[in-house]
Scaffold this active site. Structure first.
Site, PDB file in Angstrom:
ATOM      1  N   ASP B 154       0.819  -1.229   0.155  1.00  0.00           N
ATOM      2  CA  ASP B 154      -0.115   0.127   0.097  1.00  0.00           C
ATOM      3  C   ASP B 154       0.867   1.212  -0.034  1.00  0.00           C
ATOM      4  OD1 ASP B 154      -2.133   2.120   1.240  1.00  0.00           O
ATOM      5  OD2 ASP B 154      -3.238   0.307   0.426  1.00  0.00           O
ATOM      6  N   HIS B 194      -3.308   6.021   3.868  1.00  0.00           N
ATOM      7  CA  HIS B 194      -4.274   4.847   3.619  1.00  0.00           C
ATOM      8  C   HIS B 194      -3.531   3.502   3.982  1.00  0.00           C
ATOM      9  CE1 HIS B 194      -5.849   1.854   0.235  1.00  0.00           C
ATOM     10  NE2 HIS B 194      -6.836   2.798   0.628  1.00  0.00           N
ATOM     11  N   SER B 380     -11.247  -0.866   0.374  1.00  0.00           N
ATOM     12  CA  SER B 380      -9.921  -0.829   0.801  1.00  0.00           C
ATOM     13  C   SER B 380      -9.656  -0.929   2.513  1.00  0.00           C
ATOM     14  CB  SER B 380      -9.473   0.711   0.884  1.00  0.00           C
ATOM     15  OG  SER B 380      -8.828   1.117  -0.325  1.00  0.00           O
TER      16      SER B 380
END
Lengths: 86, 449
Positions: B154, B194, B380
């Site tokens: 990620d 994220h 996600s």
């Protein structure tokens, strides 16, 4: 730039790939290098300039796309169709 | 198919339906309708007749000012029933001619509440997610991710943030972590973003898993990342997997990213295309890593029909490339009420029809990686929640005991079905149910003993 695949013996180096593909160092992304895709079958990938990929067409697989990827979310919070913030 | 049938019975019957103290049944109103199975549990409902407000109005037009009359000689009554699918069109036409009191046959479609969308506040808390996953019980039984390697592919992890919000130590293996050429920084010390959310969510079910920080979305190429960064990351992860003792191989790879637009790819049908082409090098390396024993988990994407991310560029079949690979677990999102979130991409997938495989939880209050009070959202979040559950299962069941393909089948079989039909393209096989997987594996072990 695009991705090419090439079959080489185990332990091959980027120099081996360049020799097989008849490409110069400036044609390829040397930081990416020679990346094993499936060591069992001797399949490797290199990242090359699109123009150079045409010259290697007879000895390489591809060219394959190298598109941008993005997280399934972002930091934009406010409407129902905004990307989820994650 | 379920239908609503509008009838004009005698005025005294209509009056009985309207009268609050009287209970009229579907049989009282409709008698026997040939080919219709009446739903006796559905109390008949009176429907008013629209009457033109003006004495000179058109009695057949609704495009004028109308008043609604519940007078027994005007009103109609609705009953509910079922007509066999293969007879629907003929019976819908013939019923009004066979029975003069039948005024019409109408569809009675399934209706849903408005789904959770991108801008909505959190639905539930991460501790609700832990409870729904059976995480406390799994931890007590030793299924906590100990000894399992969990790669977060990620944008980098901020371990201090995860630790502070999770309230426990976070294990990051800096030696086996990896970053693309040109990406600086130290594993576990990237800015909170994220990837930090993904790490937090993965640890809900597997708090003692060892994280690898693989920040492919911090590409130096001035975009979020390039697929070639992921190709190189997967080549590294293969060396990680092969360095593990064969008898205890456990590598779970969590991927909450994908390709948003076909304009950034060669077109489908081109031999170098990614979205629809199993022969693309990244799709090949995914297959090769699965074959070697890695559990690969991908988010399905945020292009669900009800509220798609505005970046979604595929006009249909938005689960593309490796996110739809037959050898990965493709994960859609449900909220803690087990309802599919409106942005969760629906199948069929481009590389494999039966996508998403399953759903996992998202849109809950968790890491606050996007700011205080913001939920962990998107598929996600669902993806690492599922990846963490897989890591918890792997604690005592390495890939040599049950292959990634076998584990995917078990996850399918044990998922909590959210439709009446088994697999569907909204929920896949259903919502992930890790305790049911462990129960099934326990039965298998007992039989083998």
């Amino acid at each position: 730039m695009v991705l090419l695949t090439v079959r080489l013996p185990p332990g091959a180096t980027l120099a081996d790939a360049l020799a097989r593909l008849e490409l110069a160092e400036e044609d390829v992304d040397t930081a990416f290098g020679l990346v094993p895709i499936d060591p069992g079958t001797g399949l490797y990938a290199v990242r090359v300039a699109e123009e150079a990929s045409h010259r290697a067409a007879n000895t390489a697989g591809g060219p394959f796309s190298d598109p941008p990827i993005a997280p399934h979310g972002s930091q934009d919070p406010h409407d129902r169709h905004a990307p989820p913030s994650g | 198919m379920r239908v609503l049938i509008q009838l004009r019975p005698a005025p005294d019957v209509v009056a009985a339906v309207i009268e609050p103290g009287v209970r009229a049944t579907a049989a009282d109103v409709a008698g026997r309708l040939p080919g219709v199975v009446l739903d006796q549990a559905f109390a008949p409902v009176a429907v008013p007749r629209p009457v033109p407000a003006s004495a000179y109005g058109d009695p057949l037009s609704l495009n004028q000012r109308v008043e609604f009359s519940y007078a027994p000689q005007d009103a109609a009554v609705l009953v509910r029933g079922e007509i066999a699918d293969d007879e629907l069109s003929t019976r819908s036409v013939l019923l009004p001619s066979a029975r003069r009191d039948v005024a019409g046959v109408f569809a009675d479609p399934v209706i849903h509440s408005t789904p959770t969308c991108g801008g909505d506040g959190p639905v539930g808390h991460w501790q609700d997610v832990a409870r729904l996953l059976g995480a406390p019980e799994m931890t007590v039984e030793g299924h906590d991710g100990s000894g399992v390697t969990l790669a977060i592919v990620d944008s980098g992890i901020n371990a201090a943030h995860v630790q502070a919000h999770l309230g426990r130590e976070v294990i990051i293996d800096t030696e086996r972590s990896w970053s693309p050429p040109g990406v600086g920084g130290t594993p576990g010390e990237y800015p909170v973003a994220h990837g930090t959310m993904c790490a937090f969510d993965a640890l809900i079910a597997a708090p003692r898993a060892t994280l690898l920080d693989i920040p492919v979305l911090l590409s130096p190429h001035n975009v979020a990342g390039l697929l070639s960064d992921a190709v190189a990351a997967y080549a590294h992860l293969r060396t990680v997997l092969e360095a593990m003792p064969a008898g205890s191989r456990s590598l779970v790879i969590s991927n909450s990213w994908g390709l948003f637009s076909p304009g950034q790819d060669f077109p489908p049908g081109h031999p170098g295309n990614y979205s629809d082409n199993l022969a693309h090098p990244f799709n090949l390396i995914v297959a090769s890593l699965d074959q070697a024993g890695a559990d690969i988990v991908f988010s399905a994407g945020n292009c669900g029909r009800e509220c798609p991310d505005r970046r979604c560029g595929f006009p249909d079949r938005p689960i593309t490339g490796a996110n739809s690979h037959p050898r990965v677990l493709s994960v859609g999102g449900v909220d803690t009420g087990l309802e599919r979130v409106g942005y969760s991409s629906q199948g069929p997938g481009r590389l494999s029809d039966r996508k998403p495989d399953i759903c996992a939880y998202t849109h809950f209050a968790g890491s606050e990686a996007n700011g205080p009070g913001t939920p962990d959202t998107g598929t996600s979040a669902a993806c690492p929640v599922a990846a963490g559950a897989v890591a918890a299962i792997r604690t005592r069941h390495p890939a040599t005991e049950i292959s990634p393909a076998q584990l995917r089948t078990l996850l399918h079989r044990t998922a909590e079905d959210r439709s009446t039909l088994g697999f569907d393209h909204d929920y896949g096989y259903g919502v992930i149910n890790p305790p049911a997987v462990l129960e099934s594996l326990g039965r298998h072990t007992r039989h083998a003993a």
